[in-house]
Design an enzyme around this catalytic site. Structure first.
Site, short mmCIF file in Angstrom:
data_model
loop_
_atom_site.label_atom_id
_atom_site.label_comp_id
_atom_site.label_asym_id
_atom_site.label_seq_id
_atom_site.Cartn_x
_atom_site.Cartn_y
_atom_site.Cartn_z
N ARG A 99 -30.21 19.24 70.71
CA ARG A 99 -31.63 19.61 70.61
C ARG A 99 -31.77 20.53 69.41
O ARG A 99 -31.14 21.60 69.39
CB ARG A 99 -32.11 20.30 71.89
CG ARG A 99 -33.48 20.93 71.76
CD ARG A 99 -34.10 21.33 73.07
NE ARG A 99 -34.59 20.16 73.79
CZ ARG A 99 -35.46 20.19 74.78
NH1 ARG A 99 -35.95 21.35 75.20
NH2 ARG A 99 -35.85 19.09 75.39
N HIS A 126 -38.70 12.86 70.37
CA HIS A 126 -38.04 13.14 71.66
C HIS A 126 -37.77 11.80 72.33
O HIS A 126 -38.40 11.44 73.33
CB HIS A 126 -38.96 14.03 72.50
CG HIS A 126 -38.28 14.73 73.64
ND1 HIS A 126 -36.94 14.59 73.92
CD2 HIS A 126 -38.78 15.57 74.59
CE1 HIS A 126 -36.65 15.33 74.98
NE2 HIS A 126 -37.74 15.93 75.41
N GLN A 129 -37.06 11.44 76.17
CA GLN A 129 -38.27 11.61 76.97
C GLN A 129 -39.05 10.29 77.01
O GLN A 129 -39.50 9.84 78.08
CB GLN A 129 -39.15 12.72 76.36
CG GLN A 129 -40.45 12.94 77.08
CD GLN A 129 -40.26 13.58 78.44
OE1 GLN A 129 -39.60 14.60 78.55
NE2 GLN A 129 -40.83 13.00 79.49
N ASP A 220 -49.41 16.97 76.32
CA ASP A 220 -48.26 17.84 76.08
C ASP A 220 -48.82 19.21 75.72
O ASP A 220 -50.01 19.36 75.41
CB ASP A 220 -47.43 17.23 74.94
CG ASP A 220 -46.13 17.97 74.65
OD1 ASP A 220 -45.72 18.83 75.46
OD2 ASP A 220 -45.51 17.68 73.60
N CYS A 259 -44.71 15.60 79.75
CA CYS A 259 -43.26 15.75 79.62
C CYS A 259 -42.76 17.05 80.25
O CYS A 259 -41.59 17.17 80.59
CB CYS A 259 -42.86 15.69 78.15
SG CYS A 259 -43.77 16.88 77.13
N ARG A 287 -35.61 11.11 83.64
CA ARG A 287 -34.86 11.57 82.46
C ARG A 287 -33.37 11.27 82.64
O ARG A 287 -32.70 10.76 81.75
CB ARG A 287 -35.06 13.09 82.25
CG ARG A 287 -36.47 13.50 81.85
CD ARG A 287 -36.86 12.99 80.49
NE ARG A 287 -35.87 13.36 79.49
CZ ARG A 287 -35.83 14.54 78.84
NH1 ARG A 287 -36.76 15.45 79.06
NH2 ARG A 287 -34.89 14.80 77.95
N1 CP Z 1 -39.44 17.54 78.82
C1 CP Z 1 -38.42 18.28 78.37
O1 CP Z 1 -37.70 17.90 77.42
O2 CP Z 1 -38.24 19.42 79.06
P1 CP Z 1 -37.26 20.61 78.63
O3 CP Z 1 -37.79 21.20 77.36
O4 CP Z 1 -37.28 21.57 79.78
O5 CP Z 1 -35.89 20.05 78.40
N1 NVA Z 2 -43.84 19.19 72.24
C1 NVA Z 2 -43.03 19.99 73.12
C2 NVA Z 2 -42.20 19.14 74.01
C3 NVA Z 2 -41.37 19.85 75.04
C4 NVA Z 2 -40.51 18.94 75.84
C5 NVA Z 2 -42.15 20.91 72.30
O1 NVA Z 2 -41.59 20.47 71.30
O2 NVA Z 2 -42.02 22.08 72.67
#
Ligand code: CP
Ligand code: NVA
Length: 304
Positions: A99, A126, A129, A220, A259, A287
């Protein structure tokens, strides 16, 4: 399949195969309990996470593998170059789940590592997701070619992966963002080209009044991890785009998707995100199944 960095890197057949395998693994987990036996996966995170980190760790464990967590801020950047992190992790691990902020960090990791790299969220996309979301929509609505999904909110990472994912699976996806928060124009054009080939559609609109009826509405957070935005400006720009019961009714939407993490009273009202139309827990559960299909495919060459 070598890496899993963006959905656009994969064919419609590969995406369909991953979804089929996700269903199979979800239904018959016992058959996959040794799939990653003796294998170790590095989870390298530059940003916070609940779902992604916990679902990868639990999923790898259920496949008989082992994972370790590494704080990206500790090991990357100032301490040593991304390429050294990638080449070293590949010595002891069969895959790297990362990540990151910049998509380029994933590309560098993948270039330096002779083991697969999986995108666990970047500023740009992502994909894990989106795979879980497609799986969820298949479970709830069946044939994706008949599904109409509406995005309302910020057109960044999750939206951009859904654009590719819906386009590759023949879905109809309408994206509505405030002016100035549209998805990347090149990614939109590419998704529209995929949609043309699959019989689906991807549209972009800024006016809520132009929205068509839909099967599901997805939103989101208005403030993604790592973003610096003025809070007052953000509220002014996004407030009309809140998903609430009135909007759900107007769009005749059966389902609500997010998400997570969700901010109740901001991008979505509590009654919607915690109400009977909400798919948030099914999405979160999926997931793990979707990611396990990706892991099994990348590491064992298994395809559905
Ligand atoms: N939806 C998602 O990726 O959640 P987290 O940021 O908690 O991993
Ligand atoms: N758009 C959000 C998604 C979190 C899963 C972010 O990047 O924080």
């Amino acid at each position: 399949m070598q890496d899993f960095l963006m959905l656009r890197d994969h064919s419609p057949q590969q995406i369909a195969g991953l979804l089929e395998l996700s269903h199979t693994i979800k239904q018959r987990p016992g058959q996959w309990s040794s799939a990653l036996q003796g294998k170790s996966i590095a989870l390298l995170f530059e940003k916070p996470s609940l779902r992604t980190r916990a679902s990868f760790a639990a999923g790898i464990n259920r496949l008989g593998g082992h994972s370790i967590f590494l704080d990206g801020a500790e090991v990357m950047g100032k301490r040593e170059p991304v390429s050294d992190v990638g080449s070293n992790l590949a010595l002891w691990h069969e895959a790297i789940v990362a990540r990151v902020f910049a998509q380029n960090t994933l590309t560098e990791l993948a270039k330096a590592s002779d083991k697969p790299v999986i995108n666990a969220l970047s500023d740009q996309c992502h994909p894990c997701q989106a795979m879980a979301d497609l799986l969820t929509l298949q479970e709830c609505l069946g044939d994706l070619g008949k599904v109409h999904l509406t995005w309302i909110g910020d057109g960044n990472n999750v939206c951009q992966s859904l654009m590719a994912g819906t386009a590759l699976t023949g879905m109809h996806f309408q994206v509505v963002t405030p002016e100035g928060y549209a998805p990347d124009a090149a990614l939109l054009a590419e998704a529209q080209a995929f949609a043309k080939a699959s019989g689906g559609s991807v549209t972009l609109e800024h006016r809520l009044s132009q929205l068509q009826a839909t099967d599901a509405v997805y939103t989101d957070t208005w403030l993604s991890m790592g973003q610096q935005r003025d809070a007052d400006q953000l509220l002014r720009d996004f407030a009309p785009y809140q998903v609430n019961s009135a909007l759900m009714s107007r769009l005749k939407a059966r389902y609500f998707m997010h998400c997570l993490p969700a901010y109740r009273g901001r991008e979505v009202s509590a009654e919607v995100v915690d109400g009977p139309q909400s798919l948030i827990l099914q999405q979160a559960e999926n997931r793990m199944h979707a990611q396990n299909a990706i892991l099994v495919t990348l590491l064992n060459g298994v395809e559905a």
